[in-house]
Design a protein around this motif. Structure first.
Motif, short mmCIF file in Angstrom:
data_model
loop_
_atom_site.label_atom_id
_atom_site.label_comp_id
_atom_site.label_asym_id
_atom_site.label_seq_id
_atom_site.Cartn_x
_atom_site.Cartn_y
_atom_site.Cartn_z
N PRO A 50 0.83 -1.21 0.00
CA PRO A 50 0.00 0.00 0.00
C PRO A 50 0.86 1.26 0.00
N LEU A 51 0.39 2.28 -0.70
CA LEU A 51 1.11 3.56 -0.75
C LEU A 51 1.04 4.24 0.61
N ASP A 52 2.10 4.98 0.93
CA ASP A 52 2.05 5.79 2.15
C ASP A 52 1.07 6.94 1.93
N ASN A 53 0.65 7.54 3.01
CA ASN A 53 -0.23 8.71 2.94
C ASN A 53 0.25 9.73 3.96
N PRO A 54 -0.38 10.91 4.02
CA PRO A 54 0.16 11.96 4.91
C PRO A 54 0.26 11.60 6.39
N SER A 55 -0.41 10.54 6.82
CA SER A 55 -0.36 10.20 8.25
C SER A 55 0.25 8.83 8.54
N ARG A 56 0.66 8.11 7.51
CA ARG A 56 1.13 6.75 7.72
C ARG A 56 2.15 6.37 6.64
N GLY A 57 3.15 5.60 7.04
CA GLY A 57 4.11 5.11 6.06
C GLY A 57 5.54 5.38 6.50
N SER A 58 6.46 5.09 5.60
CA SER A 58 7.88 5.27 5.88
C SER A 58 8.58 5.77 4.63
N ILE A 59 9.34 6.85 4.74
CA ILE A 59 10.08 7.39 3.60
C ILE A 59 11.48 7.79 4.05
N ILE A 60 12.37 7.92 3.07
CA ILE A 60 13.73 8.38 3.33
C ILE A 60 13.81 9.87 3.02
N VAL A 61 14.39 10.61 3.94
CA VAL A 61 14.59 12.05 3.79
C VAL A 61 16.09 12.32 3.75
N ALA A 62 16.54 13.05 2.74
CA ALA A 62 17.96 13.43 2.66
C ALA A 62 18.10 14.91 2.97
N ALA A 63 19.21 15.28 3.58
CA ALA A 63 19.41 16.68 3.94
C ALA A 63 20.89 16.98 4.08
N LYS A 91 23.86 14.17 4.31
CA LYS A 91 24.94 14.11 3.33
C LYS A 91 25.32 15.53 2.92
N PRO A 92 26.49 15.72 2.31
CA PRO A 92 26.75 17.01 1.66
C PRO A 92 25.64 17.29 0.64
N GLU A 93 25.34 18.55 0.43
CA GLU A 93 24.14 18.92 -0.33
C GLU A 93 24.03 18.24 -1.69
N GLN A 94 25.11 18.22 -2.47
CA GLN A 94 25.03 17.61 -3.80
C GLN A 94 24.70 16.13 -3.72
N GLU A 95 25.29 15.45 -2.75
CA GLU A 95 25.00 14.03 -2.57
C GLU A 95 23.55 13.82 -2.15
N ALA A 96 23.03 14.69 -1.32
CA ALA A 96 21.63 14.59 -0.88
C ALA A 96 20.68 14.78 -2.06
#
Length: 309
Positions: free
Chosen positions: A23-36, A65-70
């Motif tokens: 199932p797709l994630d939605n605004p209140s549930r799920g797991s995602i990767i965030v880079a910064a 990560k360094p910005e370009q890598e992120a």
């Protein structure tokens, strides 16, 4: 006959399982990767933690990560969203276009690159013109600065070779070659702080959110034994009020010269967890967290005070 029916049922079940998608994630549930970029670690950590506190089934794996890598992580579909100081370049935008991904970008705040020096160094004021001369190699020693109190060489300290802090400063002063500059890179903003604390001749460059949250014990600890330099864009400042530090009001009023935007870039193709986080950050609750961190939110939160007689 019974065995044949059972066999067909089992085969149909296996085929159905094979074709099913998670199932797709939605605004209140799920797991995602965030880079910064690592210079935004306090900001990103607090924003995602606050959102997960509201929605316990929302999970963020944050990769610094360094910005370009992120940015590359987001383009390669290794991260859903990325916190950056810039929008995508045309060649980067083309990567998403080829996959027919519209994506999104939102400015969430104004940040500043803070110049920090050792507490023993009392020369805490500098002009943009002097910084340009430093990065052009014409000024090499503290004693060459107006009011400089030491003769040692200036060591410029950054968090990483590919960091947003270094890229921003080099672009600001149009530096194409750093071979003749006394530049030292560490592995993190915290290591820059530690290096400057031990070296009176160092000038460190960090994301201001590392030291600007007066309610955060870590910020108070890191800011000890340091001075934050005041920077002026006037050629010949005549008074202390001509210099500004990278803190909230001077960022918001655009008085601090080394300010920069903070963006969230997304490759999300459905109303998912990334969109939920972005909406949260750009509205009241997120703005309050950004203000608490000492940055200037895109939409400052208005506090309404009723006075009664």
């Amino acid at each position: 006959m019974i065995k044949r029916v059972l066999g067909c049922a089992l085969l149909a079940s296996l085929m159905s399982c094979g074709n099913s998608k998670p199932p797709l994630d939605n605004p209140s549930r799920g797991s995602i990767i965030v880079a910064a970029d690592e210079s935004f670690q306090p900001l990103v950590t607090q924003l995602t933690s606050a959102y997960s506190g509201i929605y316990p089934d929302a999970h963020f794996k944050i990769v610094f990560k360094p910005e370009q890598e992120a940015i590359n992580m987001m383009l390669q579909d290794s991260a859903r969203i990325v916190f950056t100081t810039r929008l995508l370049k045309p060649n980067e935008r083309a990567v998403l276009n080829q996959r027919k991904i519209t994506g999104a970008n939102e400015k969430i705040a104004t940040d500043g690159v803070a110049l920090i020096i050792n507490k023993a160094n009392t020369d805490s004021l500098i002009t943009m013109a002097e910084l340009k001369l430093i990065f052009s190699g014409q000024i090499k020693h503290w004693g060459q600065l107006n009011g400089g109190n030491q003769k040692s060489p200036i060591t410029l300290v950054f968090d990483n070779n590919n960091s947003s802090n270094l890229e921003f400063v080099l672009n600001t002063f149009k530096v194409n070659n750093v071979k003749n500059l006394r530049i030292f890179t560490t592995h993190s903003n915290r290591e820059v702080i530690d290096f400057v604390r031990k070296n009176p001749s160092a000038m460190g460059f960090i994301g201001v959110n590392w030291i600007s949250d007066s309610d955060e014990p870590l910020s108070l600890e890191l800011a000890q034994d340091l001075r934050v330099m005041g920077v002026s864009d006037k050629l010949k400042p005549t008074k202390r009020d001509d210099y500004f530090q990278p803190f909230q009001e001077d960022l918001g009023m655009q008085r601090y010269p080394l300010r920069r935007p903070v963006y969230i870039l997304s490759r999300e193709t459905h109303p998912g967890l990334g969109e939920g986080l972005i909406n949260y950050i750009t509205r009241d609750a997120g703005s309050l967290i950004i203000q608490k961190l000492g940055l200037w939110p895109r939409t400052p939160y208005d506090r309404v005070i009723n006075i009664t007689k």
